[in-house]
Design an enzyme around this catalytic site. Structure first.
Site, PDB file in Angstrom:
ATOM      1  N   CYS A  17       0.820  -1.191   0.000  1.00  0.00           N
ATOM      2  CA  CYS A  17       0.000   0.000   0.000  1.00  0.00           C
ATOM      3  C   CYS A  17       0.857   1.245   0.000  1.00  0.00           C
ATOM      4  O   CYS A  17       2.074   1.175  -0.017  1.00  0.00           O
ATOM      5  CB  CYS A  17      -0.837   0.047   1.271  1.00  0.00           C
ATOM      6  SG  CYS A  17      -1.087  -1.509   2.033  1.00  0.00           S
ATOM      7  N   ARG A  42       0.157   2.515  -5.772  1.00  0.00           N
ATOM      8  CA  ARG A  42       0.574   1.407  -4.923  1.00  0.00           C
ATOM      9  C   ARG A  42      -0.601   0.558  -4.465  1.00  0.00           C
ATOM     10  O   ARG A  42      -0.421  -0.460  -3.793  1.00  0.00           O
ATOM     11  CB  ARG A  42       1.309   1.939  -3.680  1.00  0.00           C
ATOM     12  CG  ARG A  42       2.515   2.762  -4.016  1.00  0.00           C
ATOM     13  CD  ARG A  42       3.156   3.285  -2.748  1.00  0.00           C
ATOM     14  NE  ARG A  42       3.794   2.224  -1.998  1.00  0.00           N
ATOM     15  CZ  ARG A  42       5.018   1.787  -2.207  1.00  0.00           C
ATOM     16  NH1 ARG A  42       5.746   2.341  -3.145  1.00  0.00           N
ATOM     17  NH2 ARG A  42       5.517   0.816  -1.488  1.00  0.00           N
ATOM     18  N   TRP A  89      -3.965  -1.979  -1.085  1.00  0.00           N
ATOM     19  CA  TRP A  89      -4.137  -3.002  -2.113  1.00  0.00           C
ATOM     20  C   TRP A  89      -4.233  -4.318  -1.364  1.00  0.00           C
ATOM     21  O   TRP A  89      -3.307  -4.723  -0.680  1.00  0.00           O
ATOM     22  CB  TRP A  89      -2.937  -3.005  -3.046  1.00  0.00           C
ATOM     23  CG  TRP A  89      -3.014  -3.961  -4.176  1.00  0.00           C
ATOM     24  CD1 TRP A  89      -3.646  -3.759  -5.365  1.00  0.00           C
ATOM     25  CD2 TRP A  89      -2.393  -5.255  -4.262  1.00  0.00           C
ATOM     26  NE1 TRP A  89      -3.478  -4.844  -6.179  1.00  0.00           N
ATOM     27  CE2 TRP A  89      -2.724  -5.779  -5.538  1.00  0.00           C
ATOM     28  CE3 TRP A  89      -1.617  -6.036  -3.398  1.00  0.00           C
ATOM     29  CZ2 TRP A  89      -2.287  -7.025  -5.960  1.00  0.00           C
ATOM     30  CZ3 TRP A  89      -1.187  -7.275  -3.823  1.00  0.00           C
ATOM     31  CH2 TRP A  89      -1.520  -7.764  -5.084  1.00  0.00           C
ATOM     32  N   ASN A 113       2.055  -0.939   5.921  1.00  0.00           N
ATOM     33  CA  ASN A 113       2.315  -1.555   4.624  1.00  0.00           C
ATOM     34  C   ASN A 113       3.192  -2.765   4.887  1.00  0.00           C
ATOM     35  O   ASN A 113       4.301  -2.619   5.384  1.00  0.00           O
ATOM     36  CB  ASN A 113       3.038  -0.549   3.717  1.00  0.00           C
ATOM     37  CG  ASN A 113       3.497  -1.177   2.419  1.00  0.00           C
ATOM     38  OD1 ASN A 113       2.950  -2.189   1.984  1.00  0.00           O
ATOM     39  ND2 ASN A 113       4.489  -0.574   1.797  1.00  0.00           N
ATOM     40  N   GLY A 114       2.693  -3.961   4.588  1.00  0.00           N
ATOM     41  CA  GLY A 114       3.497  -5.161   4.807  1.00  0.00           C
ATOM     42  C   GLY A 114       2.639  -6.316   5.288  1.00  0.00           C
ATOM     43  O   GLY A 114       1.416  -6.312   5.100  1.00  0.00           O
ATOM     44  N   GLU A 497       6.420  -8.851 -23.726  1.00  0.00           N
ATOM     45  CA  GLU A 497       6.116  -7.615 -22.995  1.00  0.00           C
ATOM     46  C   GLU A 497       4.905  -6.902 -23.604  1.00  0.00           C
ATOM     47  O   GLU A 497       4.032  -6.418 -22.878  1.00  0.00           O
ATOM     48  CB  GLU A 497       7.366  -6.707 -22.999  1.00  0.00           C
ATOM     49  CG  GLU A 497       7.174  -5.324 -22.423  1.00  0.00           C
ATOM     50  CD  GLU A 497       6.782  -5.309 -20.942  1.00  0.00           C
ATOM     51  OE1 GLU A 497       6.763  -6.373 -20.301  1.00  0.00           O
ATOM     52  OE2 GLU A 497       6.476  -4.209 -20.447  1.00  0.00           O
ATOM     53  N   LYS A 501       1.565  -5.960 -21.593  1.00  0.00           N
ATOM     54  CA  LYS A 501       1.073  -4.573 -21.543  1.00  0.00           C
ATOM     55  C   LYS A 501      -0.396  -4.540 -21.939  1.00  0.00           C
ATOM     56  O   LYS A 501      -1.222  -3.941 -21.281  1.00  0.00           O
ATOM     57  CB  LYS A 501       1.898  -3.761 -22.523  1.00  0.00           C
ATOM     58  CG  LYS A 501       2.459  -2.469 -22.225  1.00  0.00           C
ATOM     59  CD  LYS A 501       3.300  -2.154 -21.067  1.00  0.00           C
ATOM     60  CE  LYS A 501       3.253  -2.954 -19.841  1.00  0.00           C
ATOM     61  NZ  LYS A 501       4.340  -2.827 -18.952  1.00  0.00           N
ATOM     62  N   GLU A 504      -2.753  -6.420 -19.321  1.00  0.00           N
ATOM     63  CA  GLU A 504      -2.890  -5.847 -17.973  1.00  0.00           C
ATOM     64  C   GLU A 504      -3.720  -4.563 -17.952  1.00  0.00           C
ATOM     65  O   GLU A 504      -4.379  -4.274 -16.968  1.00  0.00           O
ATOM     66  CB  GLU A 504      -1.535  -5.662 -17.281  1.00  0.00           C
ATOM     67  CG  GLU A 504      -0.627  -4.611 -17.846  1.00  0.00           C
ATOM     68  CD  GLU A 504       0.698  -4.501 -17.089  1.00  0.00           C
ATOM     69  OE1 GLU A 504       0.775  -4.888 -15.916  1.00  0.00           O
ATOM     70  OE2 GLU A 504       1.663  -4.004 -17.690  1.00  0.00           O
ATOM     71  N   HIS A 520       1.950 -25.674 -32.790  1.00  0.00           N
ATOM     72  CA  HIS A 520       1.950 -26.763 -31.807  1.00  0.00           C
ATOM     73  C   HIS A 520       0.806 -26.579 -30.815  1.00  0.00           C
ATOM     74  O   HIS A 520       0.967 -26.838 -29.619  1.00  0.00           O
ATOM     75  CB  HIS A 520       3.305 -26.824 -31.099  1.00  0.00           C
ATOM     76  CG  HIS A 520       4.414 -27.099 -32.056  1.00  0.00           C
ATOM     77  ND1 HIS A 520       4.579 -28.312 -32.680  1.00  0.00           N
ATOM     78  CD2 HIS A 520       5.391 -26.294 -32.537  1.00  0.00           C
ATOM     79  CE1 HIS A 520       5.623 -28.242 -33.494  1.00  0.00           C
ATOM     80  NE2 HIS A 520       6.134 -27.029 -33.428  1.00  0.00           N
ATOM     81  N   LYS A 620       1.602  -1.110  -8.584  1.00  0.00           N
ATOM     82  CA  LYS A 620       2.906  -0.943  -9.221  1.00  0.00           C
ATOM     83  C   LYS A 620       4.025  -1.606  -8.445  1.00  0.00           C
ATOM     84  O   LYS A 620       4.900  -2.233  -8.998  1.00  0.00           O
ATOM     85  CB  LYS A 620       3.210   0.546  -9.376  1.00  0.00           C
ATOM     86  CG  LYS A 620       4.500   0.788 -10.119  1.00  0.00           C
ATOM     87  CD  LYS A 620       4.542   2.147 -10.718  1.00  0.00           C
ATOM     88  CE  LYS A 620       5.685   2.267 -11.702  1.00  0.00           C
ATOM     89  NZ  LYS A 620       5.493   1.428 -12.885  1.00  0.00           N
TER      90      LYS A 620
HETATM   91  C1  G6P Z   1       4.445  -4.930 -10.889  1.00  0.00           C
HETATM   92  C2  G6P Z   1       4.249  -3.850 -11.939  1.00  0.00           C
HETATM   93  C3  G6P Z   1       5.051  -4.174 -13.196  1.00  0.00           C
HETATM   94  C4  G6P Z   1       6.517  -4.397 -12.845  1.00  0.00           C
HETATM   95  C5  G6P Z   1       6.695  -5.442 -11.748  1.00  0.00           C
HETATM   96  C6  G6P Z   1       8.103  -5.452 -11.208  1.00  0.00           C
HETATM   97  O1  G6P Z   1       3.836  -6.089 -11.287  1.00  0.00           O
HETATM   98  O2  G6P Z   1       2.882  -3.719 -12.263  1.00  0.00           O
HETATM   99  O3  G6P Z   1       4.933  -3.105 -14.120  1.00  0.00           O
HETATM  100  O4  G6P Z   1       7.199  -4.810 -13.987  1.00  0.00           O
HETATM  101  O5  G6P Z   1       5.843  -5.149 -10.643  1.00  0.00           O
HETATM  102  O6  G6P Z   1       8.359  -4.235 -10.557  1.00  0.00           O
HETATM  103  P1  G6P Z   1       9.809  -3.647 -10.319  1.00  0.00           P
HETATM  104  O7  G6P Z   1       9.580  -2.394  -9.527  1.00  0.00           O
HETATM  105  O8  G6P Z   1      10.572  -4.674  -9.561  1.00  0.00           O
HETATM  106  O9  G6P Z   1      10.407  -3.381 -11.654  1.00  0.00           O
END
Ligand code: G6P
Length: 625
Positions: A17, A42, A89, A113-114, A497, A501, A504, A520, A620
């Site tokens: 969070c 967050r 979150w 947070n944790g 990737e 993208k 998500e 396959h 994030k």
């Molecule tokens: C979350 C984010 C991603 C990111 C990943 C790793 O899932 O939504 O966008 O790639 O964490 O985060 P980091 O801060 O370790 O790059």
């Protein structure tokens, strides 16, 4: 003690969070709400604030911060000048008003947070002491534990320290004590928390963007150190009650960088920053001779081949850029590289030891699985090298060597510019290794570095200039149920990737396939009108991907090719729409093409009316396992 759920114990409240706290001369509520908006990336399942008063006033709401703001406004005038706030979150412990933070006890109010791992055992103990719980969270148990010690000592610092000794797990806490008006307390272990003080006001926050409006100089609290912030001062106490000092750090990010700057979403703003941050990142890593230079001593030894293997570890997009890194390093330097998902790394008991290099990639430097992988690799004796964006973050501090990227603050949940600059660093590393391995001459290396510095940012800019075409193409696929991405070699790496993208932020089911793997099984999922995005930047496999396109076209696919300009002219590509990517040094093309895929995902999401920056269920910075 009142237990709410099935087994009679509170829900294990995995949370990650955003925490904010303010004390100063101005009304705290608006400050806390602004801070929470900055930290909303967050987590945004529920939010709440508490204001220092007798009694402490709390306002909480399930859902977005707008809802909290409405509730705060309903309270009328709120003159209190000190408070804490939280945006949550949740993975366990449903998002609800009651589970939202802050959590209250008789003497204090706390945000967390944790994860408190020994919540059950502590809960039983507290129950015997007469505590009962209103929520399903482990956080409330931590609050009650501090409360119990405070009841005994009447002294905040010693109560927090005593409670921390009993807590297992990870935490960053912001705490208000009812009878310590306008004073804010903070402590952390394995979860991020920073503090600033300007002489007139003090702020605590989970991340830098939330404090930029106050100061660029901040303290990243050392583990276990308790911060006490009043309007006039900030003081720090070691767990054994000694007053201590903390090292301050300065960041050169500005407030504008942490704002949308006229763009509708952070994500599109951050994609537009790619040319600038690519230049900045590469420029900072070139020597006067124009060759890669990292300032990490061991990298020279590594470059001389003084190791057995390279393993790249990360989560999500950070792991995906590792795939590009593997292709590059293997291609250019002929050194074997493996890519590992950070959450699997330590459980797989990887074969890693003193003669191995583990490269940890992370934007935030706080992702719990990446931190755990780093610690595991260190324990095994490997040399750990971090590629990180956030200065002074846990991964950056704990790794043996660190290469910072220069992306600036990244706010949108879906990473874009941070991925691109991580790629640039991996390219530079590959070039460095290739020189040392006598695969390329210094002259060739200089040409490549020059291309990375000038040609690539310019090519990315040209993609941005042509974004309207990408937006139009997005409209053609935005109603699809499934989308497939295909490509070979480095094109496949970025397909992975591009597909992440898209799914998500648009909620369209999407998969990335190596073109040759399609037949396959996956091809059975391709039916009339299924969009297939075909990547073609690598000439030697271009014809093969054209064959792959024919195969899916024959099953009715709607094919969008993302193709290097010269290849689009040279090959007849049987596609329904074509997005071209400027020609650059072929090796670097994926770094350019990814911008087109990021824009495609963005416009699909925007077209569907989704909150692009805050896709459902995601956050994030994943600071819990
Ligand atoms: C979350 C984010 C991603 C990111 C990943 C790793 O899932 O939504 O966008 O790639 O964490 O985060 P980091 O801060 O370790 O790059």
């Amino acid at each position: 003690m009142e237990y709410r759920k099935g087994n009679g114990l509170p829900f294990f409240n995995h949370i990650m969070c955003g925490i904010i706290g303010y004390t100063g001369a101005e009304a705290a509520a608006p400050k806390l709400l602004t801070g929470l908006r900055t930290l909303e990336y967050r987590g945004y399942d529920s939010a709440g604030i508490a204001l220092s008063d007798e009694p402490i006033l709390t306002v909480k709401a399930k859902g977005r911060i707008d809802l909290l703001e409405t509730k705060v406004k309903e309270q009328g005038s709120l003159p209190q000048t000190c408070g804490i706030g939280h945006t949550r979150w949740a993975t366990h412990g449903a998002p609800s008003d009651v589970n939202s933070h802050p959590h209250r006890t008789a003497h204090l109010c706390l945000v967390h947070n944790g994860i408190i791992e020994n919540y059950a055992e502590l809960g039983e103990e507290l129950k015997h002491d007469g505590y009962s719980f209103a929520s399903e969270t482990d956080t409330e148990i931590a609050a009650c534990l501090i409360d119990r010690f405070y009841r005994e000592s009447g002294e905040p610092v010693s109560a927090i320290a005593a409670a921390c000794k009993r807590l297992r797990g990870s935490y960053a806490f912001g705490i208000l004590f009812e009878d310590r008006k306008n004073v804010l307390y903070a402590v952390r272990k394995d979860s991020p928390l920073i503090a600033v003080h300007t002489g007139q006001e003090g702020v605590i926050a989970s991340d830098i963007p939330a404090v930029l409006a106050y100061s660029h100089t901040y303290y990243r609290l050392e583990e276990g150190v308790i911060a006490e912030l009043s309007r006039e001062t900030i003081r720090f106490w070691s767990p054994d009650g000694r007053e201590v000092t903390q090292q301050s750090e300065t960041v050169d990010w500005n407030v504008e960088q942490a704002q949308k700057g006229g763009f509708p979403y952070f994500m599109i703003k951050e994609i537009h920053e790619e040319p600038t941050v690519l230049r900045k990142t590469v420029e900072a890593r070139l020597s006067a001779e124009g060759l890669p230079f990292f300032g990490v001593k061991r990298i020279d030894e590594i470059a001389r081949g003084d190791f057995d293997s390279i393993q790249i570890v990360g989560c999500g997009s950070a792991m995906h850029i590792g795939l590009v890194g593997r292709t590059l390093i293997e291609d250019l330097a002929r050194i074997p590289v493996s890519v590992e998902i950070a959450s699997e790394f330590r459980y797989r008991d990887p074969i890693v030891g003193k003669r191995d290099i583990v490269i940890l990639i992370s934007q935030s430097g706080e992702t719990a699985d990446t931190v755990a992988a780093l610690r595991h690799a260190k324990e095994k004796g490997a040399f750990t090298l971090a590629i990180v964006n956030v200065i002074g973050s846990t991964v950056a501090r704990e790794a043996d060597g660190v290469i910072y990227t220069w992306a600036g603050p990244e706010i949108a949940v879906a990473t874009t510019k941070a991925y691109s600059v991580q790629g640039a660093i991996l390219y530079l590393l590959a070039i460095k290794l290739a020189i040392a391995n006598h695969r390329i001459s210094e002259k060739e290396a200089k040409t490549l570095c020059f291309s990375l510095l000038r040609e690539i940012p310019d090519a990315v800019q040209r993609i941005l200039n042509g974004k309207e075409k990408i937006a139009e193409t997005a409209r053609l696929i935005q109603n699809a149920e499934h989308v497939f991405f295909i490509g070979r070699k480095a094109d496949w790496d970025i397909c992975v990737e591009g597909s992440l993208k898209l799914k998500e932020i648009s909620y369209i089911h999407s998969e990335a396939y190596a073109t040759g793997e399609l037949k396959h099984g996956t091809i059975s999922l391709v039916t009339d009108g299924t969009p297939v995005i075909a990547l073609m930047t690598q000439e030697d496999v271009c014809e093969k991907t054209v064959s792959g396109i024919r195969e899916v076209k024959a099953r009715g696919a709607f094919v969008v090719s993302v193709c290097r300009e010269s290849l689009a002219k040279k090959y007849e590509i049987p596609c329904d729409a074509c997005l071209t990517v400027p020609d650059t040094e072929e090796l670097f093309s994926p770094l350019v093409a990814i911008t087109a895929l990021q824009l495609l995902a963005y416009y699909v999401s925007e077209g569907k009316g989704i909150d692009v920056d805050k896709p459902r269920n995601l956050a994030k910075s994943v600071t819990v396992e």
